[in-house]
Design a protein around this motif. Structure first.
Motif, PDB file in Angstrom:
ATOM      1  N   GLY A  80       0.046  10.575  -2.894  1.00  0.00           N
ATOM      2  CA  GLY A  80       1.288  11.287  -2.565  1.00  0.00           C
ATOM      3  C   GLY A  80       2.515  10.670  -3.228  1.00  0.00           C
ATOM      4  N   PHE A  81       2.401   9.429  -3.736  1.00  0.00           N
ATOM      5  CA  PHE A  81       3.563   8.787  -4.362  1.00  0.00           C
ATOM      6  C   PHE A  81       4.126   9.651  -5.500  1.00  0.00           C
ATOM      7  N   THR A  82       3.201  10.286  -6.249  1.00  0.00           N
ATOM      8  CA  THR A  82       3.639  11.108  -7.378  1.00  0.00           C
ATOM      9  C   THR A  82       4.507  12.270  -6.893  1.00  0.00           C
ATOM     10  N   GLU A 111      -4.580  -9.698   9.579  1.00  0.00           N
ATOM     11  CA  GLU A 111      -4.292 -10.847   8.729  1.00  0.00           C
ATOM     12  C   GLU A 111      -4.835 -10.567   7.336  1.00  0.00           C
ATOM     13  N   THR A 112      -4.538 -11.447   6.411  1.00  0.00           N
ATOM     14  CA  THR A 112      -5.053 -11.320   5.046  1.00  0.00           C
ATOM     15  C   THR A 112      -6.267 -12.225   4.901  1.00  0.00           C
ATOM     16  N   VAL A 113      -7.223 -11.811   4.089  1.00  0.00           N
ATOM     17  CA  VAL A 113      -8.300 -12.739   3.759  1.00  0.00           C
ATOM     18  C   VAL A 113      -7.758 -13.700   2.713  1.00  0.00           C
ATOM     19  N   VAL A 165       6.724   4.511  -9.969  1.00  0.00           N
ATOM     20  CA  VAL A 165       6.071   5.369  -8.985  1.00  0.00           C
ATOM     21  C   VAL A 165       5.084   4.587  -8.126  1.00  0.00           C
ATOM     22  N   TYR A 166       4.506   3.515  -8.708  1.00  0.00           N
ATOM     23  CA  TYR A 166       3.378   2.852  -8.066  1.00  0.00           C
ATOM     24  C   TYR A 166       3.736   1.941  -6.904  1.00  0.00           C
ATOM     25  N   ALA A 167       4.986   1.411  -6.900  1.00  0.00           N
ATOM     26  CA  ALA A 167       5.282   0.263  -6.049  1.00  0.00           C
ATOM     27  C   ALA A 167       5.174   0.513  -4.551  1.00  0.00           C
ATOM     28  N   LYS A 199      -5.203   1.945 -11.605  1.00  0.00           N
ATOM     29  CA  LYS A 199      -5.634   3.012 -10.699  1.00  0.00           C
ATOM     30  C   LYS A 199      -4.980   4.318 -11.106  1.00  0.00           C
ATOM     31  N   CYS A 200      -5.745   5.368 -10.958  1.00  0.00           N
ATOM     32  CA  CYS A 200      -5.319   6.719 -11.304  1.00  0.00           C
ATOM     33  C   CYS A 200      -4.644   6.790 -12.674  1.00  0.00           C
ATOM     34  N   ALA A 201      -5.461   6.701 -13.717  1.00  0.00           N
ATOM     35  CA  ALA A 201      -4.934   6.683 -15.087  1.00  0.00           C
ATOM     36  C   ALA A 201      -4.203   7.976 -15.434  1.00  0.00           C
ATOM     37  N   ALA A 296      -7.036  -7.989  -9.777  1.00  0.00           N
ATOM     38  CA  ALA A 296      -7.578  -8.234  -8.446  1.00  0.00           C
ATOM     39  C   ALA A 296      -6.600  -9.126  -7.679  1.00  0.00           C
ATOM     40  N   PRO A 297      -6.494  -8.953  -6.369  1.00  0.00           N
ATOM     41  CA  PRO A 297      -5.647  -9.865  -5.576  1.00  0.00           C
ATOM     42  C   PRO A 297      -6.150 -11.307  -5.736  1.00  0.00           C
ATOM     43  N   ASP A 298      -5.217 -12.267  -5.579  1.00  0.00           N
ATOM     44  CA  ASP A 298      -5.552 -13.680  -5.823  1.00  0.00           C
ATOM     45  C   ASP A 298      -6.775 -14.158  -5.039  1.00  0.00           C
ATOM     46  N   ALA A 299      -6.859 -13.752  -3.766  1.00  0.00           N
ATOM     47  CA  ALA A 299      -7.968 -14.251  -2.938  1.00  0.00           C
ATOM     48  C   ALA A 299      -9.318 -13.904  -3.575  1.00  0.00           C
ATOM     49  N   VAL A 300      -9.389 -12.740  -4.204  1.00  0.00           N
ATOM     50  CA  VAL A 300     -10.636 -12.343  -4.866  1.00  0.00           C
ATOM     51  C   VAL A 300     -10.769 -13.071  -6.205  1.00  0.00           C
ATOM     52  N   VAL A 336     -16.115  -1.867  -3.019  1.00  0.00           N
ATOM     53  CA  VAL A 336     -15.797  -0.445  -3.183  1.00  0.00           C
ATOM     54  C   VAL A 336     -14.293  -0.250  -3.382  1.00  0.00           C
ATOM     55  N   GLY A 337     -13.954   0.849  -4.038  1.00  0.00           N
ATOM     56  CA  GLY A 337     -12.548   1.152  -4.286  1.00  0.00           C
ATOM     57  C   GLY A 337     -12.038   0.463  -5.546  1.00  0.00           C
ATOM     58  N   ASP A 338     -10.727   0.268  -5.578  1.00  0.00           N
ATOM     59  CA  ASP A 338     -10.084  -0.233  -6.793  1.00  0.00           C
ATOM     60  C   ASP A 338     -10.580  -1.615  -7.225  1.00  0.00           C
ATOM     61  N   THR A 347      -9.789   5.586  -8.236  1.00  0.00           N
ATOM     62  CA  THR A 347      -9.041   6.686  -7.624  1.00  0.00           C
ATOM     63  C   THR A 347      -9.581   6.862  -6.210  1.00  0.00           C
ATOM     64  N   ALA A 348      -8.812   7.584  -5.386  1.00  0.00           N
ATOM     65  CA  ALA A 348      -9.293   7.886  -4.045  1.00  0.00           C
ATOM     66  C   ALA A 348     -10.529   8.781  -4.121  1.00  0.00           C
ATOM     67  N   ALA A 349     -10.580   9.598  -5.175  1.00  0.00           N
ATOM     68  CA  ALA A 349     -11.739  10.482  -5.347  1.00  0.00           C
ATOM     69  C   ALA A 349     -13.001   9.673  -5.608  1.00  0.00           C
ATOM     70  N   SER A 350     -12.870   8.578  -6.383  1.00  0.00           N
ATOM     71  CA  SER A 350     -14.077   7.759  -6.596  1.00  0.00           C
ATOM     72  C   SER A 350     -14.456   7.031  -5.317  1.00  0.00           C
ATOM     73  N   MET A 421      -4.332  22.897  -4.629  1.00  0.00           N
ATOM     74  CA  MET A 421      -5.250  21.900  -4.051  1.00  0.00           C
ATOM     75  C   MET A 421      -4.548  20.562  -3.892  1.00  0.00           C
ATOM     76  N   LYS A 422      -3.878  20.128  -4.968  1.00  0.00           N
ATOM     77  CA  LYS A 422      -3.183  18.833  -4.929  1.00  0.00           C
ATOM     78  C   LYS A 422      -2.134  18.856  -3.816  1.00  0.00           C
ATOM     79  N   GLU A 423      -1.429  19.969  -3.699  1.00  0.00           N
ATOM     80  CA  GLU A 423      -0.321  20.064  -2.745  1.00  0.00           C
ATOM     81  C   GLU A 423      -0.780  20.120  -1.290  1.00  0.00           C
TER      82      GLU A 423
END
Ligand SMILES: Cc1cc2nc3c(=O)[nH]c(=O)nc-3n(C[C@H](O)[C@H](O)[C@H](O)COP(=O)(O)OP(=O)(O)OC[C@H]3O[C@@H](n4cnc5c(N)ncnc54)[C@H](O)[C@@H]3O)c2cc1C
Lengths: 438, 131
Positions: A80-82, A111-113, A165-167, A199-201, A296-300, A336-338, A347-350, A421-423
């Motif tokens: 929805g950010f777009t 909490e964060t891992v 747009v991403y932030a 994500k989402c190219a 990837a986030p630092d923890a990973v 799974v995911g990003d 993407t959320a679709a993947s 559909m997108k909307e």
């Protein structure tokens, strides 16, 4: 390849209306017998992938101890950010509370891992708490590395012609304010994408088209020059789509420069600096959509879990098998995911296709069976080409187009139905996915 | 899309309409039951009511299209291919049928408040069309 859930749900249909009602009311679908277990499952990250995995696991397991770990109280519907940055929806359209999506019986640790210890089969949270697991699902999404662009900081978004747009939801809204000002004043609009996995190219392309449309609607297209700085010599990873975008950019008068990667920005002088094969190059702008490198986030990254070699090693993407999403070294770990170190995706679709596969393998492990579920790299992107039209682009690992509605909704055609559909259908589908129902 | 079956569709529509989902489903069912009920009760379709309902239906179809365009921030010029026309026609039909059914039931209700219970039981006065 129907998943077990799909097969049993089809079986359910014969049992008629009452079953339909039960499923529709959100009651757990009991058609497949739940697997009894005392397994401890930890899911790191309660975003799209983590929540969908938790919902599916709690549907299929009876007695499992499922724990989600994520410090973020707000859940973002990021596709929805777009629309927010396009001036079509308010920031609130993309925000909900993480807690409201937690399936019954699943524990959320806010909490964060901080550390992954796959040898010791435990994770450590930011408060130092140790959580042991039998199975781990890593779903931390990715880190937007704004610091990798010299001079860039998220606090700059929404001033001096800088958008991003991403932030996050508020940043997307601030980006719209800058774009709207640009659409009134004209000048140089600068768009582009980072060099590495993202994500989402399609999102950088969509936003270029949206900017073009706003300028036209305000009668100011003639006063603006739009430049798309591509990171390599294509416009999109799937060749047939890239070629279509080239034609559309030509039609809309968007100038393309290739092999340009943004390395620095000077907000005061409104100049972006790019790395090109010929050396650095400065491009001045009146509006710029900054998309940072993603890692990837630092923890990973600092854990034993990422790829150790190959294209996904440098940025710390999780070392998983591309078809099963299972970690290639730690068999009780899935990604799974990003965060998953697989081509395309992100993407959320993947996520919608990956999660049922990973969950099926995990449940089969518990049940002492072998799963044949396999993920083919399905990714989709409703590529907005103007406000009111989009192309429903769906593809797999092999760059094949895999349309959901072959012969009905043409993937490379600018259609109103794809926009509709997108909307109106994408967010409900996403929310149904979080509940494990889509 | 994977697993595109009835359950997914129901789940998606539920998310789309939120708390409105079940009231709307009930409304649609009540509308259809009411419509059939009125026809059975009157042993036919009243031509006058039917013509008015049809006119309301035509307007309802266009209202449906206007509503869809407004909700999705689009305009008629966004129609890009055959499937877009098909969707337009489907939306028009949905709006038209919905509005016509509601109008017909409404007119029948109006008529019955005007008439005595005895008259209500009588067969339609106007040329009843069972065709
Ligand atoms: C502008 C934009 C447009 C997009 N458009 C589309 C689109 O049109 N279609 C589409 O399908 N997709 C789109 N996407 C992509 C989609 O939103 C993501 O791919 C999807 O959200 C990925 O889900 P995820 O669970 O992997 O990550 P996220 O949803 O980002 O969730 C990750 C979660 O992990 C948490 N986390 C991070 N680190 C840790 C840690 N160390 N410990 C615990 N938790 C942690 C975070 O707080 C977060 O809640 C878009 C994305 C953006 C930004």
């Amino acid at each position: 390849m129907p998943s077990i859930a799909a097969v049993s749900r089809r079986g359910l249909m014969v049992s008629g209306i009452s079953a339909l009602g039960a499923a529709a009311f959100g009651l757990p679908r009991q058609a497949f017998s739940q697997v009894k277990t005392k397994a401890r499952i930890v899911i790191a990250g309660a975003g799209a992938a983590g929540l969908a995995a938790a919902a599916r696991l709690s549907d299929r397991l009876d007695g499992a101890q499922i724990t989600l770990i994520d410090a973020r109280k707000e859940h973002y519907y990021q596709p929805g950010f777009t629309l927010v940055a396009g001036g079509l929806k308010p920031a609130g359209y993309t925000i909900s509370s993480t807690a409201s999506h937690i399936p019954r019986g699943v524990t959320l640790i806010e909490e964060t891992v901080a550390e992954f210890d796959p040898e010791g089969r435990k994770v450590k949270t930011s408060s130092g708490r140790s959580v042991e697991y039998d199975f781990l699902i890593v779903a931390t999404g990715l880190h937007l590395d704004y610091a990798a662009i010299a001079g860039m900081d998220t606090s700059l978004i929404g001033s001096n012609g800088i958008g991003s747009v991403y932030a996050g939801p508020e940043f997307a809204a601030a980006t719209w304010r800058e774009l709207s000002r640009f659409a009134d004043a004209g000048g140089v609009g600068l768009f582009g994408r980072p060099a590495i996995e993202m994500k989402c190219a399609g999102a950088p392309l969509k936003y270029t088209f949206i900017a073009d449309d706003h300028l036209r609607r305000r009668g100011n297209r003639g006063r603006a020059e739009l430049i798309y700085a591509a990171n390599n010599n294509t416009l999109f990873g799937v060749p047939i789509v890239s070629e279509k975008v080239r034609m559309l950019f030509q039609d809309r008068g968007v100038k393309v420069v290739h092999d340009h990667v943004m390395t620095a920005i000077d907000p005061a002088r409104r100049i972006a600096t790019f790395r090109t094969p010929q050396g650095t190059r400065d491009i001045g702008y009146d509006f710029v959509n900054v998309i940072p490198p993603m890692r990837a986030p630092d923890a990973v990254r600092n854990s034993p879990l990422p790829w150790r070699d190959g294209p996904f090693a440098a940025d710390g993407w999780l070392d998983v098998d591309r078809h099963t999403l299972r970690h290639r070294r730690y068999r009780n770990v899935f990604g799974v995911g990003d965060i998953a170190g697989v081509p395309k995706g992100k993407t959320a679709a993947s996520v919608k296709w990956q999660v049922p596969v990973a969950v099926d393998h995990l449940v089969a492990d518990i049940d002492g069976k072998v799963s044949t579920a396999s993920y083919n790299g399905y990714t989709s992107c409703p590529l907005i080409t103007r406000i009111g039209r989009a192309m429903l682009v769906e593809f797999d690992y092999d760059n094949n187009l895999v349309p959901s509605f072959p012969g009905v909704i043409a993937p490379l055609e600018e259609l109103w139905v794809s926009w509709v559909m997108k909307e109106i259908a994408l967010k409900p589908t996403y929310l149904a996915m979080l509940r494990g129902q889509a | 899309m994977k697993d595109l079956d009835v359950f997914v569709l129901v789940a998606v529509f539920q998310e789309m309409l939120g708390w409105l989902f079940w009231p709307l489903v009930i409304l649609v069912v009540l509308g259809l039951v009411g419509f059939v009920g009125v026809i059975v009760r009157d042993r036919g379709i009243y031509a006058r009511r039917f013509v008015i309902a049809e006119l309301v239906g035509v307007a309802g179809g266009f209202f449906g299209i206007w509503l869809m365009l407004t909700i999705t921030s689009s305009q008629l010029s966004d129609i890009g291919g055959p499937i877009d026309w098909v969707l337009m026609v489907v939306i028009w039909l949905a709006g038209a049928i919905g509005a016509a059914v509601v109008a017909y039931i409404g007119l029948a209700a109006l008529d019955s408040t005007r008439r005595s219970p005895v008259a209500q039981r009588a067969p339609p006065l106007e040329a009843a069309s069972r065709a």
